[in-house]
Write a protein that holds these residues in place. Structure first.
Motif, short mmCIF file in Angstrom:
data_model
loop_
_atom_site.label_atom_id
_atom_site.label_comp_id
_atom_site.label_asym_id
_atom_site.label_seq_id
_atom_site.Cartn_x
_atom_site.Cartn_y
_atom_site.Cartn_z
N HIS A 21 0.91 -1.29 -0.08
CA HIS A 21 0.07 -0.01 0.04
C HIS A 21 0.87 1.13 -0.19
O HIS A 21 0.36 2.25 -0.05
N CYS A 23 2.53 4.60 -0.08
CA CYS A 23 2.12 5.56 -0.81
C CYS A 23 3.06 6.37 -1.54
O CYS A 23 2.89 7.23 -2.32
N PHE A 120 -0.75 -4.16 6.71
CA PHE A 120 0.13 -4.00 5.17
C PHE A 120 1.57 -4.29 5.77
O PHE A 120 2.53 -4.66 5.08
N CYS A 149 -3.16 2.25 8.26
CA CYS A 149 -3.75 2.62 6.98
C CYS A 149 -4.75 1.15 6.90
O CYS A 149 -4.15 0.23 6.92
N SER A 151 -8.05 -0.97 4.38
CA SER A 151 -8.85 -1.04 3.28
C SER A 151 -9.93 -2.25 3.86
O SER A 151 -10.04 -2.58 4.96
N VAL A 177 -6.61 3.39 2.89
CA VAL A 177 -5.55 3.25 1.56
C VAL A 177 -6.02 4.19 0.59
O VAL A 177 -7.29 3.93 0.10
N GLN A 179 -5.07 4.98 -3.76
CA GLN A 179 -4.43 4.34 -4.98
C GLN A 179 -3.30 5.24 -5.58
O GLN A 179 -3.37 6.32 -6.29
N GLY A 183 0.46 1.58 -3.89
CA GLY A 183 -0.96 1.44 -3.59
C GLY A 183 -1.83 1.49 -4.92
O GLY A 183 -3.02 1.05 -4.67
N ILE A 186 -3.56 -1.81 -5.78
CA ILE A 186 -4.73 -2.24 -4.85
C ILE A 186 -6.15 -2.09 -5.58
O ILE A 186 -6.41 -1.17 -6.23
#
Length: 317
Positions: A21, A23, A120, A149, A151, A177, A179, A183, A186
């Motif tokens: 994930h 960032c 994660f 974080c 999801s 989370v 994208q 990420g 995901i």
């Protein structure tokens, strides 16, 4: 009159984990970083600036360069400014080593410690290390936050239970989370999204970030690092010049004064088939902003109106 400012310093992308994930797409093999000379010059500039009150140090994993980071914290703190450090807690191998690190951070003058840990991170860092880190932090004067974080399939609640009493009286922040970075892989169905009419479509605020890719960004929201919305290259301008450049940017002026909703409505009207116009839900307002920022064609079409609106609001001469 400007408000006191917090500034982010993302020193390197390298980290000791390959979280799906991430960032900023950090990993043990990531090479992007600000040079030691760049960091020293940036810190000197921030210390000398009257509006800067806090510097947040992050990565990657900043404590892979522990001595260097401790030195930076000490310099910034000695200048009377607050410091915040974000780490994944890998260093808390034993209670003794965790205690030594938190003692060193406290001695250097760290104001706040943020530990990033969730489902994660768990495959790479064992929960007992985070327990050691939280226990050590509770025995010193540094306020500590646990950032998680999440999801739809990785809610980290079982992990929070596993941390047990070590997580008691610790502020826990759970956030969805997005994208961006690593990420981006995901799946959409795993994202925690809301209908756009349920989101408050106003920018949460600007915080300049000196990023490990060598760019200076106008805010701290990670999705913006996947756009070309930068204020320039680190080292080419002073911090004051970067601030002024952000203040004079028409698009940023519109976001400050009119909000993301005004911008989104205009994109929908002028470019109804663009990705931003077709959005019906998003993770956050920062997600919406990023989609708009990536839509060069729609923004180019809106440019004259953005400039005119910014002049009306007296944000531009």
């Amino acid at each position: 009159m400007r408000k006191p400012q917090s500034v982010g310093l993302n020193i390197a992308a390298r980290r000791n984990a390959t979280c799906s994930h991430c960032c900023v797409a950090g990993s043990p093999r990531a090479e992007a970083h600000l040079s030691a000379e760049q960091v020293d010059n940036i810190v000197d500039d921030l210390i000398a600036h009257p509006d800067v009150c806090e510097v947040g140090i992050t990565g990657g994993e900043p404590l892979l360069q522990a001595r260097r980071v401790l030195s930076l914290i000490k310099r910034i703190s000695a200048a009377g400014m607050k410091t915040n450090l974000t780490t994944n807690g890998f260093w808390a191998i034993t209670p003794e080593r965790a205690a030594r690190m938190t003692a060193d951070l406290e001695s250097a003058g760290l104001s706040h410690l943020t530990i990033s840990y969730d489902d994660f991170h768990a495959p790479f860092i064992k929960p007992e290390r985070i327990r050691n880190a939280l226990d050590a932090a509770s025995n010193c004067s540094i306020p500590t936050i646990l950032n998680m974080c999440v999801s739809r399939t990785h809610d980290s609640l079982d992990l929070l239970k596993e941390l047990g009493d070590s997580a008691l009286c610790v502020k826990v922040t759970r956030f969805p989370v997005q994208q961006c970075g690593t990420g981006l892989s995901i799946p959409d169905e795993d994202l925690i999204v809301k209908p756009l009419d349920k989101l408050k479509l106003r920018c949460p605020g600007f915080e300049l970030i000196y990023h490990h890719d060598g760019k200076v960004y106008p805010c701290c929201s990670p999705p913006i690092f996947d756009t070309d919305m930068t204020l320039g290259d680190a080292g080419t301008l002073s911090h004051e010049e970067f601030i002024r450049k952000g203040e004079k940017n028409a698009l940023l002026a519109i976001i400050r004064t009119r909000g993301i909703k005004w911008l989104l409505d205009r994109v929908r009207e002028t470019s109804p088939f663009s990705p931003a116009a077709r959005m019906t839900e998003a993770v956050s307002v920062c997600d919406v902003c990023t989609i708009i920022m990536k839509d060069r064609k729609a923004l180019t079409k809106l440019r004259p109106e953005i400039l005119e609106e910014a002049r009306k609001t007296h944000m531009l001469p």
